[in-house]
Design a protein around this motif. Structure first.
Motif, short mmCIF file in Angstrom:
data_model
loop_
_atom_site.label_atom_id
_atom_site.label_comp_id
_atom_site.label_asym_id
_atom_site.label_seq_id
_atom_site.Cartn_x
_atom_site.Cartn_y
_atom_site.Cartn_z
N LYS A 149 -2.13 3.20 5.26
CA LYS A 149 -1.77 1.91 5.87
C LYS A 149 -0.27 1.85 6.18
N LYS A 193 -2.59 -9.39 6.00
CA LYS A 193 -1.28 -8.75 6.18
C LYS A 193 -0.24 -9.81 6.51
N GLN A 197 -9.79 -9.03 -1.09
CA GLN A 197 -9.59 -9.80 0.14
C GLN A 197 -8.10 -10.10 0.30
N TYR A 247 0.66 -6.81 2.09
CA TYR A 247 -0.49 -7.71 2.14
C TYR A 247 -0.35 -8.78 1.06
N ASN A 306 -10.18 5.45 -4.77
CA ASN A 306 -9.44 4.19 -4.65
C ASN A 306 -8.81 3.79 -5.99
N PRO A 331 0.82 -1.21 0.00
CA PRO A 331 0.00 0.00 0.00
C PRO A 331 0.85 1.26 0.00
N GLU A 369 -9.04 -9.72 5.48
CA GLU A 369 -9.76 -8.45 5.44
C GLU A 369 -10.13 -8.10 4.00
N THR A 370 -11.19 -7.36 3.84
CA THR A 370 -11.55 -6.80 2.54
C THR A 370 -11.20 -5.32 2.57
N LEU A 371 -10.18 -4.93 1.79
CA LEU A 371 -9.63 -3.59 1.88
C LEU A 371 -9.64 -2.88 0.53
N ASP A 372 -9.69 -1.55 0.59
CA ASP A 372 -9.46 -0.70 -0.56
C ASP A 372 -8.06 -0.13 -0.46
N PHE A 373 -7.46 0.20 -1.60
CA PHE A 373 -6.13 0.79 -1.63
C PHE A 373 -6.15 2.04 -2.52
#
Length: 453
Positions: A51, A99, A96, A147, A90, A47, A110-114
């Motif tokens: 983060k 880390k 999904q 991640y 984003n 990221p 986790e379900t994350l946006d970057f």
């Protein structure tokens, strides 16, 4: 510590133009093209957004890690969504992940946006990336967050790749190297390997076998060796990138014009008896709006704004004065408040339109930036320029396509002797990287960059 990446699924990759309605051909100009790819399980995502913050300050060693990856012959891509709207848009939506670095949390998906332009390492290069990471941390770097992509229960996640890295970032600093060398040091780059203080020896950058990708110069009146402007123009026109800061932006345009060549501007007007330049000094400004949030140069936390630590000789440009003196299809003003602008970027005049990378000229007003508050975005603009690919002029400068390459050698000219010497790649000498989080005393450092005096 060694981490094993388990490959659970291979997803297909498709190619297509970007989301811009009328994409161009150059990746670092407005309306850029992109390649659509599908993230695969086991891909690593580095990221470039909050983060990576340590106590609210972006960890600059993330840039150092990326540079070390490329110097370690690890394949990677820069994911930036083309024509994204808004400073907090984003680049990767709803993927999904878990880390894995600096600590492994594989049990928690986790379900994350970057946002802010994420870096993706393909799963076949993940093991090599881990080796580079461990070596980087052992040298004292503040550990970046990484991640790993997991099984996607819904639809596969497609991303827009702006740049597939094909070369190793190598910077030549002209003039007084202190300001830019301090930034590179604090990002974990190593002098003599990743960057070189060249003084006035601009001829070194012209030789394509020396593999320089970026030339930088800050706060320089070019009183000594003004012919550097012509050498830098040759380098940039051949596919290298150029970053000029503070008075260097004004004087390079002026000296180039006086020598009958151009960078970004097609006309000149005298600012003094000794200097002619189309970049007129504007009023002092602390911030401006991002006009091109989808270009690589502006991949930082744009929501906090933009400021600088010291004003310098050129603290902003006059927008109305610049208008009409450059080609808006090949260059743009950035961080403008409508009256003045803080930065500018574009391809050098007469650059080949068939090239999709390189030939970029970046101008940034303000003498120096630090890690305090929104001043860090000036630092990140320079470090983004480090990562922006050049157009290579010699095949020996490319990264190998083999994910497990053999060691190659680079030709590096010694400034002291002027002779070519061989240096192993990657380097084997001991490198000590300064940590912002804690010094030898174990006490936390301030947000100010380390000074070279």
């Amino acid at each position: 510590m060694w981490f094993m990446i388990t490959i659970l699924l291979a997803c297909s990759i498709t190619s297509a133009l970007a989301k811009c309605s009328n994409p161009g051909t150059h990746g670092d100009l407005p309306n850029p093209p992109s390649i659509m790819e599908t993230l695969e399980v086991g891909d690593l995502v580095i990221p470039m957004d909050s983060k990576q913050d340590i106590d609210g300050i972006f960890n600059l060693h993330t840039y150092g890690f990326i540079v070390h990856l490329l110097w370690g012959d690890v394949n990677a891509s820069w994911v930036i969504k083309a024509c994204k709207i808004g400073v907090d848009a984003n680049d990767i939506d709803g993927v999904q992940v878990h880390k894995i670095l600096p600590e492994d949390s594989s049990s928690m998906v986790e379900t994350l946006d970057f946002s802010n332009g994420a870096i993706v390492v393909p799963q076949e290069s993940a093991a090599a990336a881990m080796e580079v990471y461990n070596a980087f941390i052992e040298k004292g770097a503040d550990p970046p967050v990484v991640y790993s992509v997991q099984v996607q229960l819904a639809a596969p996640v497609e991303v827009e790749v702006r740049h597939k890295f094909v070369d190793k970032p190598k910077i030549g600093i002209l003039g007084d190297s202190k300001i830019h060398a301090t930034v590179f040091d604090d990002a974990g780059l190593v002098e003599g390997i990743h960057y070189h203080a060249l003084g006035t020896d601009a001829e070194l950058i012209i030789d394509p076998k020396n593999c320089f990708t970026l030339v930088s110069n800050s706060h320089d009146t070019l009183t000594i060796a003004p012919e550097r402007a012509s050498a830098v123009r040759t380098f940039t026109r051949d596919g290298g990138n150029f970053f000029a800061q503070d008075s260097a932006a004004v004087t390079y345009e002026a000296n180039a014009l006086n020598q009958g060549v151009r960078f970004l501007f097609s006309a000149s007007e005298c600012m003094s008896d000794k200097m002619c330049s189309p970049i007129k000094k504007g009023e002092k400004m602390s911030t401006g709006e991002i006009s091109q949030p989808d270009l690589a140069l502006a991949q930082f936390n744009q929501t906090i704004g933009f400021d600088y630590a010291q004003g310098g000789r050129w603290n902003s440009g006059d927008s109305s004065f610049a208008q009409g003196n450059y080609d808006p299809s090949k260059a743009y003003l950035e961080l403008s408040d409508g009256t003045n602008f803080k930065a500018m970027a574009g391809t050098i005049i007469d650059y080949s339109p068939s090239r999709q990378t390189g030939g970029m000229v970046f101008y940034l007003a303000g003498r120096s930036y630090d890690q305090c508050g929104n001043s860090i975005n000036g630092v990140r603009m320079l470090l983004n320029a480090v990562l922006i690919p050049s157009y290579k002029r010699d095949s020996s400068c490319y990264l190998p396509t083999d994910p497990n390459p053999t060691t190659r050698t680079l030709n590096i000219r010694s400034r002291k002797s002027g002779n070519i010497r061989k240096k192993a790649d990657p380097p084997t000498e001991t490198i000590h990287i300064r940590s912002r989080k804690s010094g030898k005393s174990g006490k936390k450092k301030s947000c100010l960059l380390n000074s070279r005096g």
